[in-house]
Write an enzyme that holds these catalytic residues in place. Structure first.
Site, PDB file in Angstrom:
ATOM      1  N   ALA A  18       0.859  -1.181   0.000  1.00 15.91           N
ATOM      2  CA  ALA A  18       0.000   0.000   0.000  1.00 15.91           C
ATOM      3  C   ALA A  18       0.895   1.230   0.000  1.00 15.91           C
ATOM      4  O   ALA A  18       1.544   1.526   1.001  1.00 15.91           O
ATOM      5  CB  ALA A  18      -0.908  -0.010   1.229  1.00 15.91           C
ATOM      6  N   MET A  19       0.937   1.943  -1.117  1.00 14.29           N
ATOM      7  CA  MET A  19       1.858   3.073  -1.287  1.00 14.29           C
ATOM      8  C   MET A  19       1.087   4.385  -1.237  1.00 14.29           C
ATOM      9  O   MET A  19       0.310   4.696  -2.135  1.00 14.29           O
ATOM     10  CB  MET A  19       2.616   2.925  -2.608  1.00 14.29           C
ATOM     11  CG  MET A  19       3.458   1.659  -2.697  1.00 14.29           C
ATOM     12  SD  MET A  19       4.382   1.523  -4.257  1.00 14.29           S
ATOM     13  CE  MET A  19       5.551   2.888  -4.074  1.00 14.29           C
ATOM     14  N   SER A  20       1.316   5.149  -0.173  1.00  9.41           N
ATOM     15  CA  SER A  20       0.624   6.427   0.002  1.00  9.41           C
ATOM     16  C   SER A  20       1.372   7.587  -0.636  1.00  9.41           C
ATOM     17  O   SER A  20       0.849   8.695  -0.710  1.00  9.41           O
ATOM     18  CB  SER A  20       0.446   6.718   1.491  1.00  9.41           C
ATOM     19  OG  SER A  20       1.709   6.973   2.092  1.00  9.41           O
ATOM     20  N   ASP A  24       7.612   6.268   4.221  1.00 12.85           N
ATOM     21  CA  ASP A  24       7.505   4.978   4.899  1.00 12.85           C
ATOM     22  C   ASP A  24       7.059   3.868   3.948  1.00 12.85           C
ATOM     23  O   ASP A  24       7.693   2.817   3.852  1.00 12.85           O
ATOM     24  CB  ASP A  24       6.547   5.077   6.088  1.00 12.85           C
ATOM     25  CG  ASP A  24       7.023   6.060   7.141  1.00 12.85           C
ATOM     26  OD1 ASP A  24       8.248   6.166   7.328  1.00 12.85           O
ATOM     27  OD2 ASP A  24       6.181   6.720   7.768  1.00 12.85           O
ATOM     28  N   LEU A  44      -4.299   4.275  -3.262  1.00 12.83           N
ATOM     29  CA  LEU A  44      -5.739   4.503  -3.229  1.00 12.83           C
ATOM     30  C   LEU A  44      -6.046   5.981  -3.424  1.00 12.83           C
ATOM     31  O   LEU A  44      -5.513   6.838  -2.718  1.00 12.83           O
ATOM     32  CB  LEU A  44      -6.322   4.034  -1.890  1.00 12.83           C
ATOM     33  CG  LEU A  44      -6.080   2.578  -1.517  1.00 12.83           C
ATOM     34  CD1 LEU A  44      -6.755   2.264  -0.185  1.00 12.83           C
ATOM     35  CD2 LEU A  44      -6.581   1.647  -2.600  1.00 12.83           C
ATOM     36  N   CYS A 112     -10.375   4.242   8.513  1.00 10.68           N
ATOM     37  CA  CYS A 112      -9.809   4.026   7.186  1.00 10.68           C
ATOM     38  C   CYS A 112      -9.063   2.693   7.134  1.00 10.68           C
ATOM     39  O   CYS A 112      -9.219   1.919   6.179  1.00 10.68           O
ATOM     40  CB  CYS A 112      -8.881   5.177   6.826  1.00 10.68           C
ATOM     41  SG  CYS A 112      -8.204   5.086   5.145  1.00 10.68           S
ATOM     42  N   GLY A 136       3.500   0.608   5.435  1.00 11.51           N
ATOM     43  CA  GLY A 136       4.601   1.321   6.072  1.00 11.51           C
ATOM     44  C   GLY A 136       4.325   1.696   7.516  1.00 11.51           C
ATOM     45  O   GLY A 136       5.005   2.561   8.067  1.00 11.51           O
ATOM     46  N   CYS A 208      -6.392  13.446   6.264  1.00 19.36           N
ATOM     47  CA  CYS A 208      -6.191  13.684   4.833  1.00 19.36           C
ATOM     48  C   CYS A 208      -7.325  14.479   4.189  1.00 19.36           C
ATOM     49  O   CYS A 208      -7.087  15.265   3.275  1.00 19.36           O
ATOM     50  CB  CYS A 208      -5.969  12.366   4.102  1.00 19.36           C
ATOM     51  SG  CYS A 208      -7.364  11.212   4.167  1.00 19.36           S
TER      52      CYS A 208
END
Length: 395
Positions: A18-20, A24, A44, A112, A136, A208
Site C-alpha cells: 500500500a503506497m501512500s 515509509d 488509493l 480508514c 509502512g 487527509c
C-alpha cells in the site's frame, strides 16, 4: 521461510504494498523489491484531488499519487491507482461527520484502516494473487504460538499500534509491517540509499480530507444545517456564554472556549467536561471534574488469548490501556462483557477521556485489542445511570 515468514522463495512470493506516496510506504516497497519479492504497488485515490492540492503533505492526495508512481518507476515495480472515493466517503468521512454530531471525538484513521485499507484493499491484494499485504506502519507482527500477534514498534516515538487495534486476527495473518523494527532516521537513510526522491518528504500531520485542519468546516459541508449554536454551561448550571456548534469542541479541551476562567478568590481554568448535542450545550468545569475511573467500551476487537465473557463484578485481567493516541498507557483492569462490550477500571483516575476515541489494551508491548469508548464514570462505584456518554447528561 522467507523474511515475511512464508515458506517460499522471495521471487516466488507476490506482495502488494500500500503506497501512500510518503517515505515509509516507499521504503517498504523498495526494501521488499531489493530482497527479490514480486512486488506490486497500489495507491488509493480516496477523495477529490482539488481539495488535496490545497494542502501538501496529506496522504493519498494528487501529489502523493504522483510521488508513489515515481517511486514505483524508480525501483521497477508495477503500480496501480484504485478509485476508492465512494467507499472512503461512505465508510470514513460520513462516519466522521456523524460521530462529531453525536458529541464524540472520532478517529478517522482507524476507520480508514478498518474499513478501507485492511478490508477492501486486502481483498484486492488477494484477487491479484498476493500472499501478503505490506504497509509502512510502525508496528510489529510477531508469529506467536496461537497465530500472529500485534506488538508495538521498536521506536516508541513512531509506534502506530493505537491506530491498528481494530485489525482482525484474519487480517493480521495476511498483513506485514517491515518497518516495525526501525526508527524514522533509519527509514529515511534507507530511502536515501535507494535514491528515492521522497527521502526528505515531511510526514503528514493532518487528517487527509481536512486539508486546512478545520474539522467543523468539513462537518458543516457534509451535513449542511446540522451545526447549530448553543450555550456554554458550567457544571453548576450557570450559562457562561455561547458557542457556534458542539463540533468545535472535544472533552478535555481548555483553549479556545472564549469564556475565560471563573473568578472568585482565585481564577479557575475551565475545561470541556462533556458535550450535549441534543440540547446544543457544551458543559465546562474545573479539571477535577474531568477525572474518570470507569470506562465503558463497545465494538471490541480482541487479539489476545481467548477470554470467557465476564460480568462487571468479575476479577478482570490486569492490562494497560491507551485512551488517546498521544497519552501514555495507564494501568487498568479489563472485564469483557456481552455483545462486544467491556468495562475498564482505571487504577488511577485519568482526565479528558472522550467518547468516540479508542481504548486500546496492552500487556507489555503486545496489543491485546481494544474498542470504542462509549461512556465514562467518575468512580467505579457509580452505577450505569451515572455513566456519561456522548450526548448524555450526567445524573
Amino acid at each position: 521461510m522467507n523474511s515475511l515468514g512464508l515458506p517460499k522463495r522471495p521471487q516466488d512470493t507476490r506482495v502488494v504494498v500500500a503506497m501512500s506516496g510518503g517515505v515509509d510506504s516507499s521504503v517498504t516497497a523498495a526494501v521488499l523489491r531489493e530482497e527479490g519479492y514480486d512486488v506490486v504497488g497500489i495507491t488509493l485515490q480516496l477523495y477529490d484531488h482539488g481539495l488535496a492540492l490545497q494542502k501538501p503533505g496529506a496522504c493519498c492526495a494528487g501529489q502523493d499519487i504522483y510521488d508513489a508512481r515515481q517511486v514505483a518507476d524508480r525501483i521497477g515495480i508495477p503500480h496501480y491507482v484504485l478509485d476508492y472515493e465512494g467507499r472512503f466517503s461512505q465508510d470514513v468521512m460520513d462516519d466522521f461527520a456523524d460521530s462529531y454530531l453525536r458529541g464524540e471525538t472520532p478517529i478517522p484513521c482507524v476507520r480508514c484502516n478498518q474499513r478501507v485499507k485492511f478490508r477492501d484493499l486486502l481483498n484486492t491484494a488477494r484477487d491479484l494473487g498476493a500472499e501478503a499485504l505490506a504497509t509502512g506502519h510502525y508496528v510489529r507482527r510477531i508469529a506467536g504460538p496461537q497465530g500472529a500477534e500485534l506488538h508495538r514498534a521498536v521506536d516508541p516515538a513512531k509506534d502506530q499500534s493505537y491506530f491498528l487495534f481494530a485489525t482482525t486476527r484474519e487480517q493480521l495473518e495476511f498483513l506485514r509491517f517491515p518497518l516495525g523494527g526501525l526508527t524514522k532516521p533509519e527509514t529515511r537513510a534507507l530511502a536515501e540509499r535507494h535514491g528515492l526522491e521522497v527521502a526528505a518528504k515531511p510526514d503528514s500531520q493532518d487528517i487527509c480530507f481536512v486539508p486546512n485542519g478545520n474539522y467543523a468546516e468539513v462537518v458543516a459541508k457534509l451535513r449542511p444545517g446540522s451545526v447549530e449554536p448553543g450555550d456554554i454551561v458550567h457544571v453548576d448550571g450557570r450559562v457562561l456564554g455561547r458557542h457556534k456548534g458542539v463540533v468545535h469542541y472535544t472533552v478535555g479541551q481548555r483553549k479556545g472556549l472564549g469564556i475565560g476562567g471563573i473568578r472568585g478568590q482565585q481564577e479557575e481554568a475551565l475545561y470541556v467536561v462533556r458535550l450535549e448535542p441534543a440540547r446544543r450545550r457544551v458543559v465546562v468545569g474545573p479539571r477535577r471534574d474531568l477525572a474518570r475511573s470507569l470506562v465503558m467500551v463497545r465494538d471490541v476487537n480482541w487479539l489476545g488469548p481467548d477470554l470467557a465473557p465476564d460480568t462487571a463484578n468479575g476479577a478482570g485481567i490486569e492490562v494497560s490501556v491507551k485512551l488517546r493516541s498521544a497519552q501514555p498507557a495507564a494501568p487498568a483492569l479489563w472485564r469483557a462483557g456481552p455483545d462486544g462490550t467491556a468495562q475498564v477500571e482505571l487504577l488511577e483516575p485519568q482526565h479528558g477521556i472522550a467518547p468516540g476515541q479508542a481504548c486500546v489494551v496492552y500487556q507489555g508491548d503486545r496489543v491485546l485489542g481494544g474498542g470504542w469508548i462509549s461512556a465514562t464514570a467518575g468512580s467505579v462505584g457509580e452505577n450505569a445511570a451515572k455513566l456519561v456518554g456522548a450526548g448524555e447528561t450526567a445524573a
